[in-house]
Design a protein around this motif. Structure first.
Motif, mmCIF file in Angstrom:
data_model
loop_
_atom_site.group_PDB
_atom_site.id
_atom_site.type_symbol
_atom_site.label_atom_id
_atom_site.label_comp_id
_atom_site.label_asym_id
_atom_site.label_seq_id
_atom_site.Cartn_x
_atom_site.Cartn_y
_atom_site.Cartn_z
ATOM 1 N N ASP A 134 0.831 -1.203 0.000
ATOM 2 C CA ASP A 134 0.000 0.000 0.000
ATOM 3 C C ASP A 134 0.868 1.257 0.000
ATOM 4 O OD1 ASP A 134 -2.225 -1.586 0.006
ATOM 5 O OD2 ASP A 134 -2.518 -1.483 2.196
ATOM 6 N N HIS A 135 1.909 1.223 0.826
ATOM 7 C CA HIS A 135 2.825 2.371 0.869
ATOM 8 C C HIS A 135 3.525 2.564 -0.479
ATOM 9 C CE1 HIS A 135 2.055 2.987 5.027
ATOM 10 N NE2 HIS A 135 2.690 1.899 5.461
ATOM 11 N N PHE A 136 3.899 1.442 -1.101
ATOM 12 C CA PHE A 136 4.545 1.541 -2.409
ATOM 13 C C PHE A 136 3.587 2.098 -3.461
ATOM 14 C CE2 PHE A 136 8.163 -0.814 -0.904
ATOM 15 C CZ PHE A 136 9.175 -0.527 -1.809
ATOM 16 N N LEU A 137 2.314 1.681 -3.397
ATOM 17 C CA LEU A 137 1.341 2.195 -4.354
ATOM 18 C C LEU A 137 1.147 3.697 -4.186
ATOM 19 C CD1 LEU A 137 -1.369 -0.633 -4.325
ATOM 20 C CD2 LEU A 137 0.229 -0.077 -6.162
ATOM 21 N N VAL A 138 1.091 4.153 -2.935
ATOM 22 C CA VAL A 138 0.981 5.594 -2.684
ATOM 23 C C VAL A 138 2.214 6.316 -3.222
ATOM 24 C CG1 VAL A 138 0.870 7.370 -0.894
ATOM 25 C CG2 VAL A 138 -0.530 5.302 -0.696
ATOM 26 N N ALA A 139 3.379 5.706 -2.992
ATOM 27 C CA ALA A 139 4.617 6.316 -3.486
ATOM 28 C C ALA A 139 4.629 6.370 -5.014
ATOM 29 C CB ALA A 139 5.824 5.531 -2.977
ATOM 30 N N VAL A 140 4.172 5.280 -5.651
ATOM 31 C CA VAL A 140 4.123 5.254 -7.117
ATOM 32 C C VAL A 140 3.171 6.311 -7.638
ATOM 33 C CG1 VAL A 140 3.374 3.887 -9.106
ATOM 34 C CG2 VAL A 140 4.805 2.846 -7.355
ATOM 35 N N ALA A 141 1.990 6.447 -6.986
ATOM 36 C CA ALA A 141 1.025 7.462 -7.410
ATOM 37 C C ALA A 141 1.618 8.865 -7.288
ATOM 38 C CB ALA A 141 -0.246 7.345 -6.586
ATOM 39 N N LEU A 142 2.289 9.119 -6.157
ATOM 40 C CA LEU A 142 2.923 10.438 -5.973
ATOM 41 C C LEU A 142 4.018 10.671 -7.005
ATOM 42 C CD1 LEU A 142 3.148 10.602 -2.068
ATOM 43 C CD2 LEU A 142 1.652 11.940 -3.556
ATOM 44 N N ILE A 143 4.794 9.623 -7.280
ATOM 45 C CA ILE A 143 5.875 9.762 -8.265
ATOM 46 C C ILE A 143 5.296 10.054 -9.646
ATOM 47 C CG2 ILE A 143 7.660 8.481 -9.512
ATOM 48 C CD1 ILE A 143 8.339 7.081 -6.885
ATOM 49 N N LEU A 144 4.223 9.332 -10.003
ATOM 50 C CA LEU A 144 3.608 9.579 -11.305
ATOM 51 C C LEU A 144 3.035 10.982 -11.394
ATOM 52 C CD1 LEU A 144 1.765 6.186 -11.989
ATOM 53 C CD2 LEU A 144 3.847 7.048 -13.076
ATOM 54 N N PHE A 145 2.424 11.438 -10.312
ATOM 55 C CA PHE A 145 1.868 12.791 -10.308
ATOM 56 C C PHE A 145 2.961 13.836 -10.514
ATOM 57 C CE2 PHE A 145 0.958 16.630 -7.794
ATOM 58 C CZ PHE A 145 -0.139 17.110 -8.505
#
Length: 463
Positions: free
Chosen positions: A158-169
């Protein structure tokens, strides 16, 4: 598809691939490190229990170890060498039974990992041997439910998914910003080239960087300035040519109309025919000079160089021109202080010298002296033609080699010049890899200096 969209997609896909690979590698590394840490912790706890059992192997010790582990998230099972369970912290389920049934061979003193598969198995497990030297031997099994590990890894995911979303943004925001920064000058340059293609050369592209885009912007700006200059020069050239042709053609037409009158005497008719002939020669000379310039522009004229002795070559030209000067009340003098050689096209270079001498004769007063001076300066041969004529104003000196430029703004027909002779001279000198310069003062005279490289080929002189 627009260029900036292609560029943005390209950046996005490339960085997305890099980030995805990096995140997957990081995720797998973190998960594996976590599992390895749990296995190491289990093995260390098993070795600790082993040490306690070897010091005091009795019911109380066994019960105490089982009670300790029953209060944690790990399981302990103690068996003898035959595999019989001596003590356990909880009931033996099928997952634990599967681990206990695995054959243990050549078990080292510090134990080993028995089950590391946290994805498909129910437990991860380690085993440590014990031997109290009193006949009590067996194994200490330490286990931990994979449900706990998977729950922790789920939170990590879950933390990685949040990090990926932030990185993509932030990746999208960064790409959009960079595209605006990078494509803004490109769009400006595209608009500029559109204007250039329509003949509008009023282009202004400020150079804001020293990189390739800045150099491209500077090149387009230079191209626009050059095209604007060429357009202006072309218009002035055409206007000047029209002016030069209009005068003699007006004379030809006017005197031809007069010559057609039946009331004219033969003497008057011949007079008008002579004027018509002179004006047609005037037009012919102009067209010849224009033809020479056109051939130079298209590199259609040929330069056939050969080694010539400067002294003999210039002396021949001097002998030809001296009689013309004397006939018009002028003096021509030659000074050559050595016998050097140069690589030139004799016919073309004679045209250069005669053109300069013609200018000196045309703009000098009667009884004036024109001097031809040949000297050596380092490895260069300098040929100077200096007259005592009226001179050239300083403000006109930078433009005298410009086509159709004339110092005589009134365009007096007495001199008969078109402003093309010096342009032809400059083109021919540069075709010989030489340079020509001019110095002049009003009322004193003008000096043209041609600079050529000396030739050292002693075997191919022409006399």
């Amino acid at each position: 598809m627009k260029f900036y969209i292609k560029l943005g997609l390209w950046f996005f896909v490339c960085i997305l691939i890099i980030e995805s690979v990096s995140m997957l590698f990081l995720h797998n590394t973190v998960v594996q490190s976590l599992v390895d840490e749990e296995l190491h912790s289990l093995q260390a706890r098993g070795n600790s229990h082993r040490d306690v059992l070897e010091m005091s192997f009795n019911y109380e010790t066994l019960h105490h170890i089982a009670m300790m582990e029953s209060q944690t998230d790990t399981e302990v099972v103690i068996t003898n060498l035959s595999g019989d369970v001596v003590e356990a912290s909880n009931e033996i389920d099928t997952g634990i039974q599967f681990i206990l049934q695995q054959e243990v061979l050549n078990l080292p003193r510090d134990g080993q990992v028995l089950q590391a598969d946290w994805k498909d198995q129910k437990y991860i497990a380690t085993v440590s041997p014990f031997d109290d030297s009193q006949g009590n031997q067996g194994y200490v099994y330490m286990l931990k439910s994979n449900n706990l590990i998977q729950a922790f890894i789920g939170k990590l995911n879950d933390h990685f998914l949040v990090a990926v979303a932030l990185i993509l943004f932030f990746l999208l925001v960064t790409i959009i910003f960079l595209l605006k920064v990078l494509t803004r000058p490109l769009i400006s340059m595209k608009e500029a080239t559109k204007k250039l293609s329509t003949g509008d050369f009023s282009v202004t592209l400020p150079v804001k960087s020293n990189d390739e885009i800045g150099e491209l912007s500077k090149s387009i700006q230079t191209l626009a300035n050059d095209l604007s200059y060429l357009k202006k020069e072309r218009n002035e050239f055409l206007a000047s040519i029209s002016h030069e042709l209009r005068t003699p053609l007006t004379y030809i037409k006017g005197y031809a109309d007069i010559g057609r009158r039946k009331t004219l005497s033969e003497e008057e008719r011949m007079h008008y025919l002579t004027i018509i002939h002179e004006e047609s020669e005037h037009v012919h000379q102009l067209l010849q000079e224009l033809f020479e310039l056109a051939k130079m522009d298209e590199n259609m004229f040929t330069i056939q160089k050969q080694s010539v002795r400067v002294n003999d070559f210039v002396s021949t030209i001097y002998d030809k021109a001296r009689h013309v000067f004397l006939a018009q009340g002028h003096q021509l003098e030659l000074y050559c202080r050595g016998d050097w050689t140069v690589e030139v096209d004799p016919r073309r270079f004679e045209q250069i010298i005669l053109n300069l001498l013609d200018n000196a004769l045309k703009y000098s007063a009667e009884h004036s002296v024109t001097k031809i001076n040949v000297e050596k300066q380092n490895d260069d041969i300098l040929i100077s033609i200096k007259d005592e004529g009226q001179g050239i104003p300083s403000e006109d000196l930078p433009y005298i080699f410009t086509r159709l430029y004339r110092v005589d703004k009134s365009r007096s027909r007495l001199t008969g010049g078109f402003g093309l002779g010096l342009s032809i001279v400059k083109e021919l000198v540069e075709a010989h890899n030489g340079t020509i310069s001019v110095e002049s003062q009003l009322g004193t005279g003008t000096c043209f200096t041609i600079r050529l490289k000396e030739s050292f080929d002693e075997d191919s002189f022409t006399h």
